[in-house]
Motif scaffolding. Structure first.
Motif, mmCIF file in Angstrom:
data_model
loop_
_atom_site.group_PDB
_atom_site.id
_atom_site.type_symbol
_atom_site.label_atom_id
_atom_site.label_comp_id
_atom_site.label_asym_id
_atom_site.label_seq_id
_atom_site.Cartn_x
_atom_site.Cartn_y
_atom_site.Cartn_z
ATOM 1 N N LEU A 188 0.841 -1.200 0.000
ATOM 2 C CA LEU A 188 0.000 0.000 0.000
ATOM 3 C C LEU A 188 0.875 1.248 0.000
ATOM 4 N N GLU A 189 0.501 2.211 -0.832
ATOM 5 C CA GLU A 189 1.278 3.444 -0.960
ATOM 6 C C GLU A 189 0.324 4.629 -1.029
ATOM 7 N N LEU A 190 0.610 5.654 -0.247
ATOM 8 C CA LEU A 190 -0.173 6.883 -0.235
ATOM 9 C C LEU A 190 0.566 7.929 -1.065
ATOM 10 N N LEU A 191 -0.106 8.494 -2.076
ATOM 11 C CA LEU A 191 0.510 9.471 -2.978
ATOM 12 C C LEU A 191 -0.144 10.819 -2.732
ATOM 13 N N ILE A 192 0.588 11.717 -2.078
ATOM 14 C CA ILE A 192 -0.018 12.948 -1.563
ATOM 15 C C ILE A 192 0.788 14.202 -1.877
ATOM 16 N N THR A 193 1.895 14.096 -2.596
ATOM 17 C CA THR A 193 2.653 15.304 -2.935
ATOM 18 C C THR A 193 2.380 15.704 -4.379
ATOM 19 N N GLY A 194 2.133 16.995 -4.568
ATOM 20 C CA GLY A 194 1.987 17.547 -5.908
ATOM 21 C C GLY A 194 0.728 17.153 -6.641
ATOM 22 N N ARG A 195 -0.268 16.617 -5.956
ATOM 23 C CA ARG A 195 -1.473 16.109 -6.619
ATOM 24 C C ARG A 195 -2.703 16.858 -6.128
ATOM 25 N N GLU B 259 6.726 15.038 -5.719
ATOM 26 C CA GLU B 259 6.018 15.497 -6.907
ATOM 27 C C GLU B 259 5.548 16.944 -6.790
ATOM 28 N N GLY B 260 5.801 17.556 -5.661
ATOM 29 C CA GLY B 260 5.362 18.931 -5.461
ATOM 30 C C GLY B 260 4.809 19.107 -4.053
ATOM 31 N N ARG B 261 4.146 20.209 -3.834
ATOM 32 C CA ARG B 261 3.692 20.572 -2.493
ATOM 33 C C ARG B 261 2.720 19.545 -1.933
ATOM 34 N N LEU B 262 2.856 19.272 -0.639
ATOM 35 C CA LEU B 262 2.003 18.319 0.052
ATOM 36 C C LEU B 262 0.544 18.791 0.041
ATOM 37 N N LEU B 263 -0.363 17.923 -0.429
ATOM 38 C CA LEU B 263 -1.800 18.232 -0.467
ATOM 39 C C LEU B 263 -2.037 19.707 -0.802
ATOM 40 N N PRO B 264 -1.684 20.122 -2.008
ATOM 41 C CA PRO B 264 -1.653 21.557 -2.327
ATOM 42 C C PRO B 264 -2.979 22.293 -2.160
ATOM 43 N N ALA B 265 -4.106 21.582 -2.208
ATOM 44 C CA ALA B 265 -5.404 22.254 -2.069
ATOM 45 C C ALA B 265 -5.878 22.349 -0.627
ATOM 46 N N PRO C 216 5.334 22.707 -10.186
ATOM 47 C CA PRO C 216 4.481 23.904 -10.210
ATOM 48 C C PRO C 216 4.849 24.941 -9.163
ATOM 49 N N GLU C 217 5.287 24.503 -7.992
ATOM 50 C CA GLU C 217 5.604 25.449 -6.928
ATOM 51 C C GLU C 217 6.825 26.313 -7.242
ATOM 52 N N ASN C 218 7.605 25.899 -8.247
ATOM 53 C CA ASN C 218 8.838 26.624 -8.564
ATOM 54 C C ASN C 218 8.760 27.428 -9.852
ATOM 55 N N GLY C 219 7.552 27.589 -10.375
ATOM 56 C CA GLY C 219 7.404 28.276 -11.649
ATOM 57 C C GLY C 219 7.952 29.689 -11.669
ATOM 58 N N SER C 220 7.954 30.363 -10.512
ATOM 59 C CA SER C 220 8.439 31.743 -10.462
ATOM 60 C C SER C 220 9.582 31.909 -9.466
ATOM 61 N N ASP C 221 10.311 30.824 -9.204
ATOM 62 C CA ASP C 221 11.414 30.871 -8.237
ATOM 63 C C ASP C 221 12.700 31.297 -8.949
ATOM 64 N N LEU C 222 12.984 32.580 -8.902
ATOM 65 C CA LEU C 222 14.161 33.107 -9.597
ATOM 66 C C LEU C 222 15.464 32.596 -9.001
ATOM 67 N N GLU C 223 15.481 32.353 -7.712
ATOM 68 C CA GLU C 223 16.718 31.867 -7.097
ATOM 69 C C GLU C 223 17.098 30.497 -7.646
ATOM 70 N N VAL C 224 16.117 29.637 -7.839
ATOM 71 C CA VAL C 224 16.392 28.321 -8.423
ATOM 72 C C VAL C 224 16.881 28.471 -9.859
ATOM 73 N N LEU C 225 16.229 29.345 -10.629
ATOM 74 C CA LEU C 225 16.646 29.556 -12.013
ATOM 75 C C LEU C 225 18.066 30.120 -12.087
ATOM 76 N N MET C 226 18.391 31.041 -11.191
ATOM 77 C CA MET C 226 19.735 31.607 -11.194
ATOM 78 C C MET C 226 20.771 30.555 -10.806
#
Length: 448
Positions: A244-251, A358-364, A401-411
């Protein structure tokens, strides 16, 4: 001989060269032509296409799939087992951007096609429809066909298409590979205007393909002495097999998975499972009320939700995972992408973090404790990436998705990537776009 571009440039000069070359294809594709500027994969495809079909073809010349035959091809294909994942990761964002997304089989036949109705109507005029054959033999040079032929990601823009009728379109495609054998199982394609070959499209497609390959059920062979036959079990499989696996990041919709079968969870049930998963010793109704609603007044609501969740678990897992009382606690083994991410962060394993996060935990979720856990998890993952990731790993991380506007990561990508790295060019383009958006906002604020 002048060097030819390794990927599609945005400058008008290359587009002009392609148009000129397309006017006289025999000369452009001749081995004696030492002034070729068109990319090698396109030239090679043009050569093959010249022997197969006329340039003024208006639609695929081969019969495609329809009716029961199409339904059976869809049912048998690997994509049918992972459509919810693709919907979330690729189809919804692409359609919102006005682009078409097509999923094809290994023969180049389009099994699924999603997109805005206006774009789909335009695409029908050139035969880009569900069931149509878009192999190179049928329609010449195009991204889905070249991705299937080469086993690699590819972009085809405008006049790079062999058939003139489809030169008003551009497309990017990646093959779907069997994770065990490397065999090409199908193709994922994004089609539309010039945005379909933008610098961010291929990384998005590659990320979607990796996620799909990670979700694919294991292949089974037919017991014969010949090569294994891919057969994918879906919702008709026995759910009482596998971990059993719980998938809860980025979804947006959380999942619980067992073996080859997944079930969607409501938002509140996902929150409850997450909290109980992280508290193996259990939580009382009051603790859960405070964590989910921020108030002890919600104890009655929590108890009702726990009863509903218990029925969901019984129906999906049998007795493999049960929900005990006093305090509420999970009984049975349950893994999760969240705990795997935490373990990878603790080990400093960037590749393993990227494989599970996969991204932010339980984003909604707006539950107080989930929001705290979400911010903490995102913070520690980001800190690890900026500290030890290389440019390729950082660019993969930048696609979340959480990093779409993260300039520090892009730099950071720009700092670490060599001058000719495709990740550097894509990061620079995104950073420039963000800077331009910021300038527009500042200008608008000054005007106001």
């Amino acid at each position: 001989m002048p060097s030819r571009p390794a990927r599609i440039p945005d400058d008008a000069a290359y587009r002009h060269e392609v148009l000129r070359a397309h006017e006289d294809l025999p000369a452009a594709t001749s081995p004696d032509n030492d002034r070729r500027m068109v990319r090698d994969p396109v030239l090679e495809s043009w050569r093959r296409s010249l022997d197969l079909l006329p340039r003024d073809a208006a639609a695929p010349v081969r019969a495609g799939l329809s009716g029961a035959e199409l339904a059976e091809a869809r049912r048998q294909h690997a994509f049918s087992a992972v459509l919810p994942l693709l919907q979330e990761r690729l189809i919804d964002p692409a359609v919102e951007a006005g682009l078409l997304v097509a999923l094809g089989d290994q023969q180049g036949r389009l099994l699924w096609l999603e997109g805005p109705s206006r774009q789909r109507t335009r695409a029908e005029d050139v035969g880009f429809t569900v069931g149509a054959d878009w192999s190179e033999d049928a329609i010449g040079t195009n991204a889905p066909a070249l991705a299937l032929a080469s086993g690699s990601a590819i972009q085809v823009a405008g006049a790079e298409h062999y058939v003139e009728a489809i030169q008003g379109w551009s497309c990017s495609a990646v093959p779907l590979l069997d994770p065990a054998t490397g065999e090409v199982l199908g193709v994922i394609d994004v089609t539309g205007d010039d945005r379909a070959v933008g610098p961010l499209v291929l990384p998005l497609l590659r990320a979607a393909a990796r996620a799909v390959q990670a979700e694919l059920p294991q292949r089974e062979d037919d017991g014969a002495d010949t090569a294994p036959v891919p057969r994918f079990q879906r919702t008709d499989a026995d759910p009482r097999t596998g971990d059993l696996e719980l998938l809860i990041t980025g979804r947006r919709t959380s999942l619980i998975r067992r073996g080859r079968v997944t079930a969607c969870l409501s938002g509140r049930h996902a929150e409850l499972l997450t909290l109980l998963h992280l508290h193996p010793d259990g939580m009382g109704a009051g603790e859960l009320a405070e964590s989910l609603y921020g108030s002890l007044d919600a104890v009655g609501t929590v108890r009702a939700e726990v009863l509903r969740l218990r029925r969901v678990l019984e129906g999906f897992t049998g007795d493999a995972l049960t929900l005990g009382s006093r305090p509420y606690r999970l009984q049975g083994e349950l893994g999760s992408d969240l705990l795997r991410t935490r373990a990878a962060v603790d080990a400093g394993d960037v590749d393993d973090v990227l494989a599970h996060y996969e991204g932010r935990l339980l984003p909604a979720s707006e539950a107080p404790e989930i929001r705290r856990l979400r911010e903490w998890t995102s913070t520690v993952v980001r800190a690890l990436m900026l500290e030890i990731a290389d440019h390729e790993q950082l660019w993969r991380y930048a696609q979340l998705p959480e990093n779409g506007s993260d300039l520090e990561v892009l730099m950071a990508v720009l700092t670490l990537a060599p001058p000719d790295a495709p990740e550097r060019a894509a990061a620079a383009a995104r950073a420039e776009a963000l800077e331009a958006e910021g300038q527009e906002e500042r200008t608008g604020a000054d005007v106001r």
